[in-house]
Design a protein around this motif. Structure first.
Motif, PDB file in Angstrom:
ATOM      1  N   ALA A   1     -36.805  40.684  18.744  1.00 29.47           N
ATOM      2  CA  ALA A   1     -35.569  40.791  19.533  1.00 29.47           C
ATOM      3  C   ALA A   1     -34.691  39.571  19.287  1.00 29.47           C
ATOM      4  CB  ALA A   1     -35.898  40.923  21.000  1.00 29.47           C
ATOM      5  N   PRO A   2     -33.315  39.794  19.231  1.00 29.05           N
ATOM      6  CA  PRO A   2     -32.432  38.651  19.065  1.00 29.05           C
ATOM      7  C   PRO A   2     -32.456  37.756  20.329  1.00 29.05           C
ATOM      8  CG  PRO A   2     -31.161  40.625  19.486  1.00 29.05           C
ATOM      9  CD  PRO A   2     -32.598  41.061  19.344  1.00 29.05           C
ATOM     10  N   ASP A   3     -32.122  36.501  20.124  1.00 31.41           N
ATOM     11  CA  ASP A   3     -32.139  35.541  21.246  1.00 31.41           C
ATOM     12  C   ASP A   3     -30.878  35.771  22.075  1.00 31.41           C
ATOM     13  OD1 ASP A   3     -32.605  33.543  22.985  1.00 31.41           O
ATOM     14  OD2 ASP A   3     -32.592  31.900  21.522  1.00 31.41           O
ATOM     15  N   ALA A   4     -31.057  36.120  23.357  1.00 30.89           N
ATOM     16  CA  ALA A   4     -29.931  36.457  24.222  1.00 30.89           C
ATOM     17  C   ALA A   4     -29.186  35.221  24.679  1.00 30.89           C
ATOM     18  CB  ALA A   4     -30.419  37.250  25.425  1.00 30.89           C
ATOM     19  N   ARG A   5     -29.737  34.067  24.490  1.00 35.60           N
ATOM     20  CA  ARG A   5     -29.085  32.856  24.969  1.00 35.60           C
ATOM     21  C   ARG A   5     -28.003  32.359  24.039  1.00 35.60           C
ATOM     22  NH1 ARG A   5     -34.135  29.052  25.791  1.00 35.60           N
ATOM     23  NH2 ARG A   5     -34.603  30.014  23.781  1.00 35.60           N
TER      24      ARG A   5
ATOM     25  N   ALA B   1     -52.224  44.172  24.576  1.00 40.76           N
ATOM     26  CA  ALA B   1     -50.928  44.113  25.261  1.00 40.76           C
ATOM     27  C   ALA B   1     -50.235  42.784  24.988  1.00 40.76           C
ATOM     28  CB  ALA B   1     -51.123  44.330  26.761  1.00 40.76           C
ATOM     29  N   PHE B   2     -50.990  41.673  24.925  1.00 39.97           N
ATOM     30  CA  PHE B   2     -50.417  40.356  24.670  1.00 39.97           C
ATOM     31  C   PHE B   2     -49.847  40.280  23.252  1.00 39.97           C
ATOM     32  CE2 PHE B   2     -50.663  35.947  23.277  1.00 39.97           C
ATOM     33  CZ  PHE B   2     -49.998  35.289  24.301  1.00 39.97           C
ATOM     34  N   ASP B   3     -50.598  40.802  22.277  1.00 39.17           N
ATOM     35  CA  ASP B   3     -50.099  40.785  20.899  1.00 39.17           C
ATOM     36  C   ASP B   3     -48.836  41.643  20.747  1.00 39.17           C
ATOM     37  OD1 ASP B   3     -52.169  39.104  20.241  1.00 39.17           O
ATOM     38  OD2 ASP B   3     -53.463  40.689  19.449  1.00 39.17           O
ATOM     39  N   GLU B   4     -48.773  42.763  21.406  1.00 41.30           N
ATOM     40  CA  GLU B   4     -47.604  43.641  21.321  1.00 41.30           C
ATOM     41  C   GLU B   4     -46.381  42.968  21.940  1.00 41.30           C
ATOM     42  OE1 GLU B   4     -46.138  47.995  23.014  1.00 41.30           O
ATOM     43  OE2 GLU B   4     -48.270  47.480  23.037  1.00 41.30           O
ATOM     44  N   ALA B   5     -46.528  42.267  23.074  1.00 41.06           N
ATOM     45  CA  ALA B   5     -45.411  41.585  23.717  1.00 41.06           C
ATOM     46  C   ALA B   5     -44.942  40.419  22.868  1.00 41.06           C
ATOM     47  CB  ALA B   5     -45.819  41.114  25.104  1.00 41.06           C
ATOM     48  N   ALA B   6     -45.833  39.738  22.197  1.00 40.91           N
ATOM     49  CA  ALA B   6     -45.439  38.610  21.352  1.00 40.91           C
ATOM     50  C   ALA B   6     -44.666  39.089  20.132  1.00 40.91           C
ATOM     51  CB  ALA B   6     -46.701  37.834  20.931  1.00 40.91           C
ATOM     52  N   ALA B   7     -45.067  40.241  19.521  1.00 37.86           N
ATOM     53  CA  ALA B   7     -44.344  40.773  18.365  1.00 37.86           C
ATOM     54  C   ALA B   7     -42.960  41.247  18.768  1.00 37.86           C
ATOM     55  CB  ALA B   7     -45.151  41.904  17.760  1.00 37.86           C
ATOM     56  N   ALA B   8     -42.825  41.853  19.929  1.00 38.29           N
ATOM     57  CA  ALA B   8     -41.512  42.329  20.392  1.00 38.29           C
ATOM     58  C   ALA B   8     -40.590  41.143  20.678  1.00 38.29           C
ATOM     59  CB  ALA B   8     -41.668  43.179  21.638  1.00 38.29           C
ATOM     60  N   ALA B   9     -41.125  40.029  21.169  1.00 37.87           N
ATOM     61  CA  ALA B   9     -40.291  38.870  21.466  1.00 37.87           C
ATOM     62  C   ALA B   9     -39.781  38.240  20.179  1.00 37.87           C
ATOM     63  CB  ALA B   9     -41.084  37.856  22.279  1.00 37.87           C
ATOM     64  N   GLU B  10     -40.561  38.279  19.130  1.00 40.77           N
ATOM     65  CA  GLU B  10     -40.111  37.698  17.874  1.00 40.77           C
ATOM     66  C   GLU B  10     -39.044  38.558  17.217  1.00 40.77           C
ATOM     67  OE1 GLU B  10     -43.458  36.972  15.397  1.00 40.77           O
ATOM     68  OE2 GLU B  10     -44.288  35.403  16.663  1.00 40.77           O
TER      69      GLU B  10
END
Length: 201
Positions: free
Chosen positions: A196-200, A185-194
């Motif tokens: 996704a575009p930066d919302a800031r 689950a941790f590896d999957e969340a880290a790949a999705a964060a990379e």
């Protein structure tokens, strides 16, 4: 000046030997000096017929007048004492005193560092001295009467283990499965964060 001389001579006469100042055998209270003449009838001039031979009796302890002295009372000499104190508007000061077996001195500079020393006589009659400094590192003292720590004991020999070391605790099957699921689950969340575009921005 004359009065001082008279007083000095009077003091010497008063403190002198009583046998010399007040001995009665010289001026007529002792009848053995001029035999045959009573002290009451003696007028100071010997008659022409009186013999000049003087009969002396041997002196004994009881015939000698006692010696007396006028002793001044003993006044102990006071120790020289001195003290001083100085200060200014910057907070600097110095003070101290000395006299007899005790003394103290202390100074403070413009940076707040205090240095001083004092000594005194303890109950055993020994002079004890202390020096101290108080600054940013704290209060430090060196003295002649500080306690001395005993010698450190020798280090004991290392203890021998009674047997082999125990094995580390093994994970149960449930704990091992939970670790694998968390890692996935941790590896999957880290790949999705990379991805996704930066919302800031």
């Amino acid at each position: 000046m004359n009065a001082l001389t008279v007083l000095s001579l009077a003091a010497v006469a008063a403190c002198g030997n009583a046998r010399i100042v007040g001995y009665p055998g010289i001026y007529g209270a002792y009848a053995g000096v001029y035999p045959g003449i009573l002290p009451q009838a003696y007028s100071g001039v010997l008659p022409a017929a009186a013999p000049l031979a003087v009969a002396h009796s041997p002196l004994t302890y009881s015939s000698v007048a006692p010696v007396t002295y006028n002793a001044l009372p003993y006044a102990p000499v006071a120790p020289i004492q001195s003290q001083y104190h100085a200060q200014d508007e910057l907070g600097q000061y110095s003070f101290g005193y000395s006299g007899g077996p005790s003394s103290r001195s202390e100074t403070r500079d413009a940076f707040g560092v205090v240095r001083g020393s004092f000594n005194y006589v303890d109950s055993e009659g020994k002079v004890q001295t202390q020096h101290y400094v108080a600054d940013a590192l704290g209060f430090r003292v060196s003295a002649t009467n500080l306690p001395v720590a005993p010698d450190a004991p020798e280090a004991p020999a290392p203890l021998a283990l009674p047997g082999p070391l125990p094995e580390p605790v093994q994970d149960t099957p449930e704990v091992a499965a939970a670790k694998v699921a968390f890692k996935a689950a941790f590896d999957e969340a880290a790949a999705a964060a990379e991805a996704a575009p930066d919302a800031r921005k």
